[in-house]
Enzyme design. Sequence first.
Site, mmCIF file in Angstrom:
data_model
loop_
_atom_site.group_PDB
_atom_site.id
_atom_site.type_symbol
_atom_site.label_atom_id
_atom_site.label_comp_id
_atom_site.label_asym_id
_atom_site.label_seq_id
_atom_site.Cartn_x
_atom_site.Cartn_y
_atom_site.Cartn_z
ATOM 1 C CB ILE A 89 -0.815 -0.290 1.246
ATOM 2 C CG1 ILE A 89 -1.747 -1.462 1.304
ATOM 3 C CG2 ILE A 89 -1.775 1.223 1.287
ATOM 4 C CD1 ILE A 89 -2.277 -1.830 2.717
ATOM 5 C CG ASN A 104 -3.341 -0.929 -8.876
ATOM 6 O OD1 ASN A 104 -2.289 -1.543 -8.899
ATOM 7 N ND2 ASN A 104 -4.406 -1.425 -7.806
ATOM 8 C CG HIS A 106 -8.081 -4.887 -8.134
ATOM 9 N ND1 HIS A 106 -7.007 -5.460 -7.059
ATOM 10 C CD2 HIS A 106 -9.245 -5.309 -8.063
ATOM 11 C CE1 HIS A 106 -7.678 -6.258 -6.301
ATOM 12 N NE2 HIS A 106 -9.060 -6.139 -6.627
ATOM 13 C CG ASP A 138 -8.307 6.423 -2.870
ATOM 14 O OD1 ASP A 138 -7.892 5.637 -2.608
ATOM 15 O OD2 ASP A 138 -9.497 6.640 -3.336
ATOM 16 N N GLY A 140 -6.953 4.659 0.113
ATOM 17 C CA GLY A 140 -7.976 3.453 0.473
ATOM 18 C C GLY A 140 -6.962 2.265 -0.197
ATOM 19 C CG ASP A 142 -7.360 -2.857 -4.621
ATOM 20 O OD1 ASP A 142 -6.400 -2.462 -5.011
ATOM 21 O OD2 ASP A 142 -7.322 -4.120 -4.031
HETATM 22 C C1 GAR Z 1 -1.984 -8.559 -11.906
HETATM 23 O O1 GAR Z 1 -2.912 -9.695 -12.301
HETATM 24 C C2 GAR Z 1 -2.610 -7.437 -11.263
HETATM 25 O O2 GAR Z 1 -4.006 -7.343 -11.463
HETATM 26 C C3 GAR Z 1 -2.346 -7.865 -9.631
HETATM 27 O O3 GAR Z 1 -1.188 -8.634 -9.852
HETATM 28 C C4 GAR Z 1 -0.836 -9.112 -11.229
HETATM 29 C C5 GAR Z 1 0.497 -8.956 -11.470
HETATM 30 O O4 GAR Z 1 0.825 -9.681 -12.523
HETATM 31 N N1 GAR Z 1 -2.337 -6.885 -8.956
HETATM 32 C C6 GAR Z 1 -3.025 -7.040 -7.755
HETATM 33 O O5 GAR Z 1 -3.754 -7.915 -7.372
HETATM 34 C C7 GAR Z 1 -3.128 -5.617 -6.969
HETATM 35 N N2 GAR Z 1 -3.967 -5.792 -5.813
HETATM 36 P P1 GAR Z 1 2.138 -9.216 -13.549
HETATM 37 O O6 GAR Z 1 3.440 -9.193 -12.430
HETATM 38 O O7 GAR Z 1 2.154 -10.394 -14.415
HETATM 39 O O8 GAR Z 1 2.037 -8.097 -14.179
#
Ligand code: GAR
Length: 198
Positions: A89, A104, A106, A138, A140, A142
């Site tokens: 975070i 970001n 998600h 921000d 929070g 996500d």
């Molecule tokens: C992605 O699927 C992204 O959405 C997730 O991590 C993965 C990174 O993949 N992010 C989260 O869960 C954030 N809360 P990558 O390293 O192959 O790009």
Amino acid sequence: MLGSGKGSNFVALADAIGAGQVPAEVAVVLSDVPDAGILTHARNRSVAAEFLPPGCFRTKLDEDAERAYIARLQAAEVDLVVLAGFMRILKGDFLRAFPLRVVNIHPSLLPAFPGLEAWKQALDYGVKVTGCTVHFVDQGIDSGPIAAQEAVPVLDDDTPGSLHERIQQAERRLYPAVIAALARDRVRVRGRQTSVGS
Ligand code: GAR
């Protein structure tokens, strides 16, 4: 770009930049994980890539680490901070250093399933449609203004792995497109309302 994982979103963005679809340059990739795949992918493409120690906490950067991340990004004169699986975070000082310039991705249709392993949360809940969301960051978890979303079906025989892979395919389309719009200054944000041109 900041990431903790395997780096598929970095590869998609680098490919889109290479194909002339995103008028941007990845100035530097930073990771809190020394052997993260994203660092290897960046180095293979001659992009500056550094492990920066996160400090003593598990879910956030400590104060010294946060200062080091801000300083490194400012030294690289970045216009945008792109989070791609950065699993910590980011707090006030970091966000104030890059106001409305931290995005970001998600792996769910927010506000459903914030937090960890969103694809697994979606599968456990039994939704028929999930997806991915690009949002401004921000204070929070996500919770910042949503820039764009892509829906992904949940199939009867999905496993967490198969669903995550389908969501990641959508991420690899959506994130470069939004970053291209940001680079072209085609994104407007007013409170929680955003508009993203092409
Ligand atoms: C992605 O699927 C992204 O959405 C997730 O991590 C993965 C990174 O993949 N992010 C989260 O869960 C954030 N809360 P990558 O390293 O192959 O790009």
